[in-house]
Write a protein that holds these residues in place. Structure first.
Motif, mmCIF file in Angstrom:
data_model
loop_
_atom_site.group_PDB
_atom_site.id
_atom_site.type_symbol
_atom_site.label_atom_id
_atom_site.label_comp_id
_atom_site.label_asym_id
_atom_site.label_seq_id
_atom_site.Cartn_x
_atom_site.Cartn_y
_atom_site.Cartn_z
ATOM 1 N N GLU A 136 0.825 -1.207 0.000
ATOM 2 C CA GLU A 136 0.000 0.000 0.000
ATOM 3 C C GLU A 136 0.857 1.255 0.000
ATOM 4 O OE1 GLU A 136 -2.484 -0.425 3.380
ATOM 5 O OE2 GLU A 136 -3.784 -1.949 2.472
ATOM 6 N N LYS B 214 2.469 1.943 -3.365
ATOM 7 C CA LYS B 214 1.559 2.563 -4.330
ATOM 8 C C LYS B 214 1.454 4.067 -4.096
ATOM 9 C CE LYS B 214 -1.290 -1.563 -5.078
ATOM 10 N NZ LYS B 214 -2.630 -2.176 -4.886
ATOM 11 N N ILE B 215 1.404 4.455 -2.804
ATOM 12 C CA ILE B 215 1.305 5.888 -2.498
ATOM 13 C C ILE B 215 2.580 6.614 -2.904
ATOM 14 C CG2 ILE B 215 1.100 7.574 -0.621
ATOM 15 C CD1 ILE B 215 -0.731 5.633 0.810
ATOM 16 N N LYS C 167 2.547 7.199 -6.576
ATOM 17 C CA LYS C 167 1.654 8.309 -6.927
ATOM 18 C C LYS C 167 2.273 9.642 -6.530
ATOM 19 C CE LYS C 167 -2.808 7.712 -6.645
ATOM 20 N NZ LYS C 167 -4.179 7.462 -6.163
ATOM 21 N N ALA D 47 -0.795 11.936 -6.082
ATOM 22 C CA ALA D 47 -1.326 11.636 -4.756
ATOM 23 C C ALA D 47 -2.338 12.690 -4.325
ATOM 24 C CB ALA D 47 -0.187 11.560 -3.743
ATOM 25 N N ASN D 48 -3.432 12.244 -3.688
ATOM 26 C CA ASN D 48 -4.421 13.188 -3.186
ATOM 27 C C ASN D 48 -4.127 13.523 -1.717
ATOM 28 O OD1 ASN D 48 -5.467 11.059 -1.581
ATOM 29 N ND2 ASN D 48 -6.839 10.440 -3.242
ATOM 30 N N SER E 287 -5.592 12.720 1.125
ATOM 31 C CA SER E 287 -5.633 11.591 2.049
ATOM 32 C C SER E 287 -4.362 10.760 1.966
ATOM 33 C CB SER E 287 -6.852 10.718 1.739
ATOM 34 O OG SER E 287 -6.865 9.566 2.563
ATOM 35 N N GLU E 288 -3.899 10.542 0.741
ATOM 36 C CA GLU E 288 -2.676 9.771 0.551
ATOM 37 C C GLU E 288 -1.466 10.522 1.067
ATOM 38 O OE1 GLU E 288 -4.169 7.334 -3.433
ATOM 39 O OE2 GLU E 288 -3.313 9.359 -3.602
ATOM 40 N N SER F 72 -1.365 10.138 4.833
ATOM 41 C CA SER F 72 -0.877 8.801 5.194
ATOM 42 C C SER F 72 0.631 8.717 5.033
ATOM 43 C CB SER F 72 -1.550 7.737 4.314
ATOM 44 O OG SER F 72 -2.938 7.707 4.529
ATOM 45 N N LEU F 73 1.143 9.261 3.935
ATOM 46 C CA LEU F 73 2.572 9.245 3.684
ATOM 47 C C LEU F 73 3.313 10.081 4.709
ATOM 48 C CD1 LEU F 73 4.917 8.365 1.875
ATOM 49 C CD2 LEU F 73 4.440 10.322 0.391
ATOM 50 N N SER G 109 -8.346 18.221 -3.445
ATOM 51 C CA SER G 109 -7.112 17.474 -3.668
ATOM 52 C C SER G 109 -6.188 18.281 -4.553
ATOM 53 C CB SER G 109 -7.420 16.139 -4.357
ATOM 54 O OG SER G 109 -8.225 15.349 -3.523
#
Length: 387
Positions: free
Chosen positions: A5, A8-9, A12, A18-19, A21-22, A25-26, A78
């Motif tokens: 996961e 993938k981020i 992106k 990446a948006n 939310s991503e 998380s990162l 985003s």
């Protein structure tokens, strides 16, 4: 968060997709120091090429992420963002400065000027398939092959399992010469990448209720083993000289060249037992076992697995590697013989990453430039002479 996961981020993030939310998380994930190291190594192996070499600046990346998050919240939508600059933290191939890289062509030409007409090609997909009746099939680009058990498009070999059959196992050999590499998917779905100068022995099919067993006769191979849960619990074993690896479904690399003093088994994910005589060691991800040819002991060390399997990704990755060890790797990939006229030059150490699609002249020119005149190369036919 699972490794797949976060990968993938990161992808992106690098691709400006990446948006918010991503990004959040990162940002949270990067607060851990171990994750920052993974981030740097993942980006370097996956995305940095010869034109953009070095370590990604994690601190700069974190600042950028936070800035973009603030902008995103202000705009309440985003956002896409710019690629992080890595200029400030470039650690280029073989210890080069940016100045050295700008002068790459000049260094490369110096080697080209001393290169006789030769046929030193970049490695490619090629192998010899030896069937159970002794017949040999040449595999390579534009060489298709199909039988009732296997097919090849010239770049990979795919077997299929017939569960209705059960009889004595018939074995094939896949031999990859120097200057080659090849991929094979075994009848159970296990995927194997073979590096240059390697040989694998394996059955055309597997019998249910029996351990699945293959042999790495010599060389280097990366395995993605089909889990035992898909095969009624049948274990998967890899035999090499002096060791046996017992697998329950995992990703790992084995390096067992005849000219090397040690067998190195590197675990990427999952679990394996490495057996040497009566000695057994359980490997965890990011660990490597080392077995000396003249000893029954097993040494286990922590390693950078992304560096160890860089060859599967089409990259060379060296970390304070001696020139002697580097030239072993290059000689296999480019199918050349190496002669050291200078014993002193064997011990020069280099660090860096470069694509395996580059010519050997590219490598030698870069090494010459960074050695500040201490190392010189000449190429005659398929021989590299180091002065």
């Amino acid at each position: 968060m699972k490794k797949s996961e976060i990968q993938k981020i990161i992808v992106k993030f690098i691709n400006q997709e990446a948006n918010s939310s991503e990004l959040e998380s990162l940002n949270s994930w990067l607060k851990k120091e171990n994750n920052q190291l993974f981030f740097s190594q993942f980006v370097k192996i996956e995305y940095l090429t010869a034109l953009n070499m070095g370590n990604y600046n994690v601190d700069k990346a974190k600042i950028t992420i936070n800035e973009k998050l603030k902008n995103s919240k202000r705009k309440q939508r985003s956002t896409f963002f710019k690629r992080v600059s890595i200029v400030a933290s470039v650690v280029t191939l073989l210890g080069f400065s940016v100045f050295h890289y700008i002068n790459f062509n000049r260094a490369n030409n110096s080697v080209q000027d001393r290169t006789a007409i030769s046929d030193i090609d970049v490695g490619s997909s090629k192998a010899i398939l030896t069937l159970n009746n002794g017949e040999e099939v040449s595999l390579g680009k534009d060489k298709n092959y199909t039988s009732d058990k296997v097919k090849s498009n010239g770049e990979k070999l795919l077997y299929h399992q017939d569960d209705k059959l059960r009889n004595e196992l018939s074995y094939n050999y896949l031999t990859v010469p120097r200057g080659g590499e090849f991929f094979v998917q075994l009848a159970d779905g296990t995927k194997v990448w073979l590096n240059s100068d390697s040989k694998l022995k394996y059955p055309e099919r597997f019998n249910s209720g029996e351990p699945r067993e293959v042999e790495l006769v010599y060389g280097e191979a990366y395995f993605e083993v089909s889990p035992s849960t898909k095969h009624d619990g049948d274990a998967f074993n890899v035999i090499t000289k002096n060791q046996e690896v017992n697998v329950l479904g995992t990703h790992f690399n084995i390096k067992a060249y005849n000219e090397d003093n040690k067998i190195a088994t590197t675990l990427v994910e999952g679990r394996v037992n490495v057996k040497n005589g009566e000695v057994i060691k359980l490997l965890k991800p990011n660990q490597q076992s080392l077995i000396n040819a003249n000893s029954n002991a097993i040494e286990v060390i922590e390693v950078d697995v992304m560096r160890e399997i860089a060859w599967v990704k089409g990259m060379f990755s060296f970390n304070e590697e001696s020139l002697e060890e580097m030239m072993k790797v290059l000689s296999r990939w480019y199918n050349v013989d190496v002669i050291f006229e200078s014993t002193k030059s064997k011990n020069y150490q280099f660090t860096g990453v470069l694509e395996r699609t580059r010519t050997i002249q590219d490598f030698l020119g870069l090494i010459e430039a960074t050695s500040e005149g201490e190392v010189h190369f000449e190429i005659t036919e398929k021989k590299v002479i180091i002065k």
